[in-house]
Design a protein around this motif. Sequence first.
Motif, mmCIF file in Angstrom:
data_model
loop_
_atom_site.group_PDB
_atom_site.id
_atom_site.type_symbol
_atom_site.label_atom_id
_atom_site.label_comp_id
_atom_site.label_asym_id
_atom_site.label_seq_id
_atom_site.Cartn_x
_atom_site.Cartn_y
_atom_site.Cartn_z
ATOM 1 N N PRO A 304 0.707 -1.601 -0.084
ATOM 2 C CA PRO A 304 0.004 0.086 0.284
ATOM 3 C C PRO A 304 0.542 1.019 -0.292
ATOM 4 C CG PRO A 304 -0.988 -1.627 1.616
ATOM 5 C CD PRO A 304 0.289 -1.881 1.323
ATOM 6 N N HIS A 305 0.158 2.544 -0.112
ATOM 7 C CA HIS A 305 0.699 3.179 -0.247
ATOM 8 C C HIS A 305 0.980 3.977 0.951
ATOM 9 C CE1 HIS A 305 2.462 7.252 -1.414
ATOM 10 N NE2 HIS A 305 1.360 8.440 -1.153
ATOM 11 N N GLU A 306 2.713 5.011 1.470
ATOM 12 C CA GLU A 306 2.998 5.312 2.803
ATOM 13 C C GLU A 306 1.741 4.114 4.095
ATOM 14 O OE1 GLU A 306 1.223 9.258 3.097
ATOM 15 O OE2 GLU A 306 3.443 10.120 1.862
ATOM 16 N N PRO A 307 2.634 3.573 3.486
ATOM 17 C CA PRO A 307 1.204 2.478 4.841
ATOM 18 C C PRO A 307 1.706 2.442 6.752
ATOM 19 C CG PRO A 307 3.612 1.431 3.724
ATOM 20 C CD PRO A 307 3.390 2.788 3.147
ATOM 21 N N MET A 308 3.123 3.320 6.594
ATOM 22 C CA MET A 308 3.399 3.292 7.993
ATOM 23 C C MET A 308 1.971 4.667 8.743
ATOM 24 S SD MET A 308 4.816 2.727 10.970
ATOM 25 C CE MET A 308 6.041 0.979 11.101
ATOM 26 N N ALA A 309 2.591 5.371 7.733
ATOM 27 C CA ALA A 309 1.955 7.211 7.947
ATOM 28 C C ALA A 309 0.134 7.131 8.273
ATOM 29 C CB ALA A 309 2.350 8.455 7.255
#
Length: 386
Positions: A304-309
């Motif tokens: 996924p895109h920018e998962p941690m954020a």
Amino acid sequence: MRLLHTSDWHLGRSFHRVGLLDAQAAFIDHLVSVVRAERVDVVLVAGDVYDRALPSLPAVELFDDALHRLAGLGVPTVMISGNHDSGRRLGVAAGLIDRAGIHLRTDPAGCAAPVVVADEHGEVAFYGLPYLEPALVRDEFGLSRAGHTEVLGAAMERVRADLAGRLAGTRSVVLAHAFVTGGAACDSERDITVGGVAAVPAEVFDGADYVALGHLHGCQTITERVRYSGSPLAYSFSEAEHRKSMWLVDLGADGAVTAERVACPVPRPLARLRGRLDDLLADPAHERHEDSWVEATLTDPHRPHEPMARLRKRFPHALALAFEPERTGEDPLASYAQRLRGRTDQQIAEDFVTHVRGSAPDPRERDVLSDALDAVRAAEVRAEVN
């Protein structure tokens, strides 16, 4: 006689780059209060006081504070070095500190020189066996080729010989830092495998009334007389299900043992979550984990895109992220690490020889591999100690 058994403080360690010194200081506060409230007679610390051979100054200051507070209570403390500690450094000024009632046992040569404490039923001899790295202590015990079982066995022979020369009825307590058969390991313990074998049988400690073990981070009972206290704090997400505690042990006049667990303070709970990112962010069942330290394993077919954020919008204390896309077992992209999980260095090396050459190593070649792995481990230990 009432004993408080603890181990694996790992002072100075962090948790996924989050400093734990305040939590470790809170544990020391708790330890001191338990000693006072439960009328503890002797405190036992079974190794890995520090997290590294060269601890940070704040870690040393916290250790110094702990020693002063324990000495101030007038309660004897017996402490050994573990595989994370430098025995030489931890044992500096041990003779002077001994006079304050803090007994540091870091030299393998002194394993049969007990700390003797008396109560109304007679004497109890406390034997401190520091972590014994086989490659470094074989000469001390007169062994030409030996692993953990042999060196611990030789140390215990000295203990039993000393105990046999004492008054009849003298009770005995042994502190040791080792991986004992039947114990459950986790990810935060440093591997001490030598020659492919790390575990030692509990029978090696026969003759002791109580054995206070360190090294494994989960509190566990091997036998009624052989126990791990575990670490007071979680140091990896593999410890998410641990209930951190110490053992409060009553040693009877005849050497009988009764023990109960005393819970340790938890700075923040741990949670291990698994699933697709959108599901983790929406599932109401995860509401209880929103203030936890979180390890998330994402199973989305594509990253996924920018998962941690995105994850931290719901779980602000998310610390670790892994990706294991949903695949079949036959998928060639299945994790190589999964195929190695649970295998020792010796087994991996032998498998490599078999793969490259087409035939398994013979007994002589297995010995060569074992000696090479032992030599590397001994070199690492010497580098840390020196």
